[in-house]
Each structure stands twice: as C-alpha cells, then as structure tokens.
Design an enzyme around this catalytic site. Structure first.
Site, PDB file in Angstrom:
ATOM      1  N   TYR A  69       0.820  -1.210   0.000  1.00  0.00           N
ATOM      2  CA  TYR A  69       0.000   0.000   0.000  1.00  0.00           C
ATOM      3  C   TYR A  69       0.860   1.268   0.000  1.00  0.00           C
ATOM      4  O   TYR A  69       0.449   2.293  -0.552  1.00  0.00           O
ATOM      5  CB  TYR A  69      -0.974  -0.003   1.176  1.00  0.00           C
ATOM      6  CG  TYR A  69      -2.238  -0.769   0.846  1.00  0.00           C
ATOM      7  CD1 TYR A  69      -3.288  -0.171   0.162  1.00  0.00           C
ATOM      8  CD2 TYR A  69      -2.361  -2.116   1.189  1.00  0.00           C
ATOM      9  CE1 TYR A  69      -4.426  -0.879  -0.168  1.00  0.00           C
ATOM     10  CE2 TYR A  69      -3.500  -2.832   0.869  1.00  0.00           C
ATOM     11  CZ  TYR A  69      -4.528  -2.211   0.184  1.00  0.00           C
ATOM     12  OH  TYR A  69      -5.652  -2.920  -0.149  1.00  0.00           O
ATOM     13  N   ARG A  72       1.609   1.704  -3.626  1.00  0.00           N
ATOM     14  CA  ARG A  72       0.398   2.124  -4.350  1.00  0.00           C
ATOM     15  C   ARG A  72       0.034   3.564  -4.009  1.00  0.00           C
ATOM     16  O   ARG A  72      -0.382   4.332  -4.875  1.00  0.00           O
ATOM     17  CB  ARG A  72      -0.742   1.174  -3.980  1.00  0.00           C
ATOM     18  CG  ARG A  72      -2.026   1.423  -4.770  1.00  0.00           C
ATOM     19  CD  ARG A  72      -2.791   0.129  -4.933  1.00  0.00           C
ATOM     20  NE  ARG A  72      -4.162   0.329  -5.390  1.00  0.00           N
ATOM     21  CZ  ARG A  72      -4.511   0.666  -6.623  1.00  0.00           C
ATOM     22  NH1 ARG A  72      -3.594   0.877  -7.538  1.00  0.00           N
ATOM     23  NH2 ARG A  72      -5.789   0.804  -6.949  1.00  0.00           N
ATOM     24  N   HIS A 121     -15.561   3.516  -0.364  1.00  0.00           N
ATOM     25  CA  HIS A 121     -14.559   2.481  -0.102  1.00  0.00           C
ATOM     26  C   HIS A 121     -13.359   3.009   0.673  1.00  0.00           C
ATOM     27  O   HIS A 121     -12.311   2.371   0.697  1.00  0.00           O
ATOM     28  CB  HIS A 121     -14.104   1.848  -1.423  1.00  0.00           C
ATOM     29  CG  HIS A 121     -15.164   1.038  -2.092  1.00  0.00           C
ATOM     30  ND1 HIS A 121     -15.043   0.557  -3.385  1.00  0.00           N
ATOM     31  CD2 HIS A 121     -16.392   0.619  -1.659  1.00  0.00           C
ATOM     32  CE1 HIS A 121     -16.143  -0.126  -3.711  1.00  0.00           C
ATOM     33  NE2 HIS A 121     -16.972  -0.088  -2.682  1.00  0.00           N
ATOM     34  N   GLY A 190     -18.091   5.859 -15.256  1.00  0.00           N
ATOM     35  CA  GLY A 190     -16.907   5.006 -15.192  1.00  0.00           C
ATOM     36  C   GLY A 190     -17.006   3.832 -14.257  1.00  0.00           C
ATOM     37  O   GLY A 190     -16.014   3.438 -13.654  1.00  0.00           O
ATOM     38  N   THR A 191     -18.184   3.243 -14.140  1.00  0.00           N
ATOM     39  CA  THR A 191     -18.337   2.099 -13.252  1.00  0.00           C
ATOM     40  C   THR A 191     -18.874   0.905 -14.024  1.00  0.00           C
ATOM     41  O   THR A 191     -19.644   1.069 -14.978  1.00  0.00           O
ATOM     42  CB  THR A 191     -19.273   2.422 -12.069  1.00  0.00           C
ATOM     43  OG1 THR A 191     -19.438   1.266 -11.264  1.00  0.00           O
ATOM     44  CG2 THR A 191     -20.625   2.900 -12.551  1.00  0.00           C
ATOM     45  N   ASN A 216     -19.965   6.264 -19.951  1.00  0.00           N
ATOM     46  CA  ASN A 216     -19.063   5.120 -19.979  1.00  0.00           C
ATOM     47  C   ASN A 216     -18.600   4.854 -21.408  1.00  0.00           C
ATOM     48  O   ASN A 216     -19.377   5.059 -22.354  1.00  0.00           O
ATOM     49  CB  ASN A 216     -19.771   3.859 -19.458  1.00  0.00           C
ATOM     50  CG  ASN A 216     -19.277   3.421 -18.089  1.00  0.00           C
ATOM     51  OD1 ASN A 216     -18.123   3.640 -17.739  1.00  0.00           O
ATOM     52  ND2 ASN A 216     -20.152   2.790 -17.329  1.00  0.00           N
TER      53      ASN A 216
END
Length: 259
Positions: A69, A72, A121, A190-191, A216
């Site tokens: 992480y 990232r 999230h 964008g999902t 999208n």
C-alpha cells in the site's frame, strides 16, 4: 453518444435541484491510476489479492501489506485529476446541490475541487489502526516494512480502505441511500455496475424516480436502467455536459435556488 441524448441530459441537469454523481474505477483510470487488479504486476504478481486486501492477510504478514500500500499510495499521489474531475467540480457552482459518491480511494475528486464527496470504499490517503480503528491524523509514514504503531493504542496502522470481507462505512452508506432516494438526477460515471452494494445505488435512485445518466466508454451493468447512455470517457463527456449546463443556466438566468 447522440446530440439528442446529450441535450436531454443537460436539460435534466439544468432543471434538477439535487444531483448525485456516482463514480467508479474508470474515472480514476483516466488519470493513470491502475485498477486494483492492474496494480498486481511485477513484484506483486505472485501474490493472491486476498493476501494484500483482507484483514486476515494483513495479520498474517503486516510488512507485506503495508509495503504494497505504501507503493500504491506513492503511485496515486503522483497522479492528477483529469478534465472530468474538474468538470464535476465546476458543476458544483451551477447546481443547487451536487454530491459525489465514489468507489475510488484516490482522493482526486477533492483534489479537483469537489466540495461534497462521499467515499464509499475509504481513502488510501488516510490510515487508521487495525484493532480500534483510531484515525491517524499526522503525515502518513511513507516507509516499507513493518507498519508503525497507533500513537493511541499501539495497534498497527493499516490503510483506511475497505478490504474484501469488510462492510462499507456505515455513515457513508446511510448517506448514499438517502441521496439516492432524494436526487432528481444521478450521473453514473466510469463504473462496471458489478461491484455491490455500490451498484445498487443507481437502481435505488431509479426506483425513487430519478433520471439516470450513464457516462461510460462501453455498456455496463447499469446501462439497462439508464435513461440516457452517453458513450465516451469521463474526461470527454463530462466537460461537454458542463458546457451545455453553462449555456442552459445562462439562458434561464442562472442557478435555481436551493430547496
């Protein structure tokens, strides 16, 4: 994407009192941020995703997960918002209410200037302790190896993101459902529409009477419930929606007062 579809979407936005933008990984990918799966390359390709994104994996090998992480996070912090992020932030000034619900953990919506962002999230730009979930308020130690201890309780620090098997933040999800029931228009950007429970939010908005506008490059799990599908990238389509909204507001004399 047809001119008629774009015009319909602009008209709905111009008349709306409450707009929600629900964004997914495709929004971030345009800024050069690899998806979770894409990030499992090179040194990390031999690891099972669950060893890097579960509490069980963290407890089994804290230095491994903390180091992954940390790398990232460095990659993400080096990325910048794109034109789509900035377009959403500009819409904020033209609409009585615009809230961004995002599955992304990169913080780019806030970096672009969006004022009200609900992170479903979590955020890779924050850490908390493993056992008591105490938030860590200082600068995140950008080191690999063993995670630092929580200053309050000594529990190891971990990323403040939702791992596999964890529930989404209760406060964020409660607000998301309320927004879905109250909004007039939901932009879905964008999902894939395949990650739950986030994928249920546009469906809840549709059931409550909202117009669903999907942006999208390709059809998704949300497309069947979308009122308008605008094919293209967020960086291309959202600025077009912004320009259309600016014209519509100028012609009508400015933003409607908030309810």
């Amino acid at each position: 994407m047809t001119p008629e579809g774009l015009e319909r979407a602009v008209g709905w936005l111009a008349d709306a009192r409450r707009v929600v933008a629900s964004t997914g990984a495709g929004m971030s990918k345009e800024s050069g941020i690899p998806t979770f799966r894409d990030a499992l390359e090179g040194l990390w390709e031999r690891y099972d995703p669950e060893s890097l994104a579960t509490e069980r994996g963290f407890r089994a090998d804290p230095p491994l997960v903390w180091s992954w992480y940390a790398e990232r996070r460095r990659q993400i912090v080096a990325c910048r918002p794109h034109a789509g992020h900035y377009a959403l932030a500009e819409m904020d000034a033209l609409l009585p209410s615009l809230v961004v619900l995002t599955q992304n953990i990169d913080g780019l919506h806030a970096a672009a200037g969006s004022r009200d962002v609900v992170e479903l999230h979590g955020s890779i730009r924050r850490v908390k302790c493993l056992d008591a979930h105490h938030p860590f308020t200082g600068e995140i130690p950008d080191t690999e190896g063993a995670p630092p201890p929580c200053p309050r309780c000594g529990s190891p620090l971990r990323p403040d993101v939702v791992w596999f098997g964890e529930v989404l933040p209760e406060e964020a999800m409660e607000r998301a459902w309320i927004l879905a029931e109250m909004c007039d228009v939901m932009l879905v950007v964008g999902t894939s529409g395949l990650v739950f429970p986030a994928a249920d939010i546009p469906r809840a908005a549709k059931a409550a009477g909202a117009r669903i506008v999907e942006v999208n490059p390709h059809p998704s799990g949300i497309t069947p419930v979308a009122d308008v599908f605008l094919r293209g990238s967020a960086g291309e389509v959202l600025p077009m929606l912004l320009e259309g909204l600016k014209r519509a507001k100028a012609e009508s004399g400015g933003p409607h007062p908030a309810a």
